[in-house]
Scaffold this active site. Structure first.
Site, short mmCIF file in Angstrom:
data_model
loop_
_atom_site.label_atom_id
_atom_site.label_comp_id
_atom_site.label_asym_id
_atom_site.label_seq_id
_atom_site.Cartn_x
_atom_site.Cartn_y
_atom_site.Cartn_z
N LYS A 1 -9.78 -8.12 19.60
CA LYS A 1 -8.66 -7.81 20.49
C LYS A 1 -8.10 -6.38 20.34
O LYS A 1 -8.64 -5.45 20.89
CB LYS A 1 -7.55 -8.84 20.30
N ASP B 1 -8.70 -15.01 9.74
CA ASP B 1 -9.01 -14.65 11.12
C ASP B 1 -7.80 -13.91 11.67
O ASP B 1 -6.80 -14.52 12.04
CB ASP B 1 -9.32 -15.92 11.92
N TYR C 1 -7.65 -21.75 16.26
CA TYR C 1 -8.80 -21.47 17.10
C TYR C 1 -9.53 -20.26 16.53
O TYR C 1 -8.90 -19.26 16.17
CB TYR C 1 -8.34 -21.16 18.54
N1 PLP Z 1 -9.88 -16.03 16.62
C1 PLP Z 1 -8.66 -16.12 17.11
C2 PLP Z 1 -7.51 -16.28 16.18
C3 PLP Z 1 -8.44 -16.05 18.49
O1 PLP Z 1 -7.19 -16.16 18.99
C4 PLP Z 1 -9.55 -15.86 19.34
C5 PLP Z 1 -9.37 -15.79 20.80
O2 PLP Z 1 -8.31 -15.98 21.33
C6 PLP Z 1 -10.81 -15.76 18.78
C7 PLP Z 1 -10.96 -15.85 17.41
C8 PLP Z 1 -12.02 -15.57 19.64
O3 PLP Z 1 -12.02 -14.28 20.15
P1 PLP Z 1 -12.83 -13.95 21.50
O4 PLP Z 1 -12.12 -14.66 22.60
O5 PLP Z 1 -12.78 -12.46 21.58
O6 PLP Z 1 -14.21 -14.46 21.32
#
Ligand code: PLP
Length: 430
Positions: free
Chosen positions: A263, A235, A140
């Site tokens: 985060k 990511d 994700y």
């Molecule tokens: N990338 C990863 C690996 C994530 O786990 C998440 C959210 O859980 C995101 C991107 C997206 O982040 P946000 O929810 O702050 O938009």
């Protein structure tokens, strides 16, 4: 009270929530509304206390309402909440981030992981002049159009969107491959390598439940990306500062071209970041032609919370050892209890990031994750919630341990796991 608030919220918000997983749909319950939290414990609107393993979905590696972080937030707020102009705190957090993750020489701060990924992909496309991207099934990367796509059936498919409202043409620029499948990766690169702008991956996957990468797979990914002039995007929204202070890239010793963060770097405040080499990042506006902006980017309160969080993590490297010990204790006990009650327990874990799957098979990718028994998980989840343990409400999410969890918390948690397994085996109603 949670029930009342939920009913009222449903009148004015889709599903009564502002982010879908909060709705508890996958476990067939209604959500708890949280009143307050301290350290590893949250208290809902009905006054019930829970040991929390969600930690706001990752940011709270130091636990809830950490005194020093709260103090910093207060201090920053007194000086003004937002300026829309540069501040010293942005420089300080940026500097800490590039020192921790040296693959980033230049960084841009944004407001969420979604925004950071979206911007990183635009940058990769601007830099390479190519349109296609490759992602991995079950990873994700936030909810921007191009990454809300997964594999059709394990083999490579030209992507089809997971959400209504995403133009087909757009999704067709997203190729999807299976996590950890080295052979498929070779085939995809041979066929599409010259058309790919970027390959984006969670270096430890945490959104199909936790799935660890095969190190060889990650290394080969790095090689192939370099060979074909494709930018490798890690990511690290979940893994950054959690797997180690240097993230997953530090842990595995692999240098991505672009890193995406979120985060933890905001200590619970909304934040995100992306960065890479000076050469790549000079494409970003106002220096270069890739436009990206944000009214609240680098917000002083978020910066204050992020700086303090990183300062504490940096000053207490033993925290990562402590998290590893606690993670190991949970993992071992989950296995032992699974055996004792003859339940098909599989645990994937790295440090403080773990998932308990109810499955006969090892979970190594999206396909094997989907073979896990969600109905068993739902029963487990419900018993645990009753017992005062707050887990992410899905088989396909991670459990996050924080520095605020105590030995006593673990003992209580494991006692509840045992009771829950007992009830599952006895087929007790919940
Ligand atoms: N990338 C990863 C690996 C994530 O786990 C998440 C959210 O859980 C995101 C991107 C997206 O982040 P946000 O929810 O702050 O938009």
């Amino acid at each position: 009270k949670s029930g009342d608030l939920y009913e009222k919220s449903k009148q004015i918000m889709p599903g009564g929530v502002n982010s879908p997983v909060r709705a508890f749909r996958s476990v067939g319950l209604t959500p708890l509304f949280i009143k307050k939290a301290q350290e590893a414990r949250i208290i809902d609107m009905d006054g019930k206390e829970y040991i929390d393993y969600v930690g706001s979905w990752g940011p709270l590696i130091l636990g809830h309402a950490h005194q020093q972080i709260v103090a910093e937030i207060k201090r920053a707020a007194k000086d003004g909440i937002s300026f829309g102009a540069p501040t010293e705190r942005e420089y300080l957090l940026g500097k800490m981030l590039i020192e921790a993750l040296p693959s980033m020489e230049v960084i841009r701060l944004v407001n969420s992981g979604t925004e950071a990924v979206m911007s990183a992909l635009r940058l990769a496309r601007g830099y390479t002049g190519r349109d296609k991207i490759l992602k991995f099934a079950g990873c994700y990367h936030g909810h921007s159009d191009g990454v809300l796509v997964r594999a059709g059936s394990g083999a490579l498919t030209l992507g089809h969107p997971d959400s209504a409202g995403i133009p087909k043409d757009y999704a067709q620029n997203t190729l999807v491959a299976a996590y950890n499948d080295g052979e498929q990766l070779e085939r995809i690169f041979r066929k599409y390598g010259n058309e790919l702008a970027a390959v984006i991956i969670e270096p430890v996957a945490a959104n199909m439940g936790v799935v660890l990468p095969k190190v060889e797979f990650l290394r080969r990914l790095r090689e192939l990306a370099s060979l074909f002039g494709v930018l490798l995007i890690f990511d690290e929204v979940i893994t950054g500062f959690r797997i180690s202070y240097g993230g997953a890239q530090g842990y595995y010793g692999i240098r991505p071209d672009i890193t995406v963060l979120g985060k933890i770097i905001g200590g619970g405040m909304p934040v995100g970041a992306y960065g890479g080499s000076r050469e790549i990042m000079k494409m970003v506006s106002p220096e270069g032609a890739v436009y990206q902006a944000g009214t609240l980017s680098g917000n002083p309160i978020a910066m204050a919370a992020g700086i303090k969080t990183l300062e504490i993590l940096k000053a207490t490297p033993e925290l990562y050892e402590q998290l590893e010990l606690m993670g190991n204790e949970l993992e071992t006990s989950f296995h032992n209890l699974g055996q004792k009650y003859q339940l098909p327990v599989k645990v994937n874990r790295l440090g403080s990031l773990l998932s308990l799957f109810f499955s006969d098979h090892q979970v190594v990718d999206y396909k094997t994750a989907m073979q896990a028994d969600s109905s068993l998980f739902t029963r487990y989840f419900r018993y645990m919630l009753q017992a005062g343990i707050y887990l992410a409400p899905s088989q396909f999410e991670a459990m996050f341990i924080s520095g605020a969890h105590t030995q006593q918390d673990l003992i209580e948690t494991l006692a509840s796991v045992e009771q829950s397994f007992q009830k599952i085996t006895a087929n007790a109603p919940h």
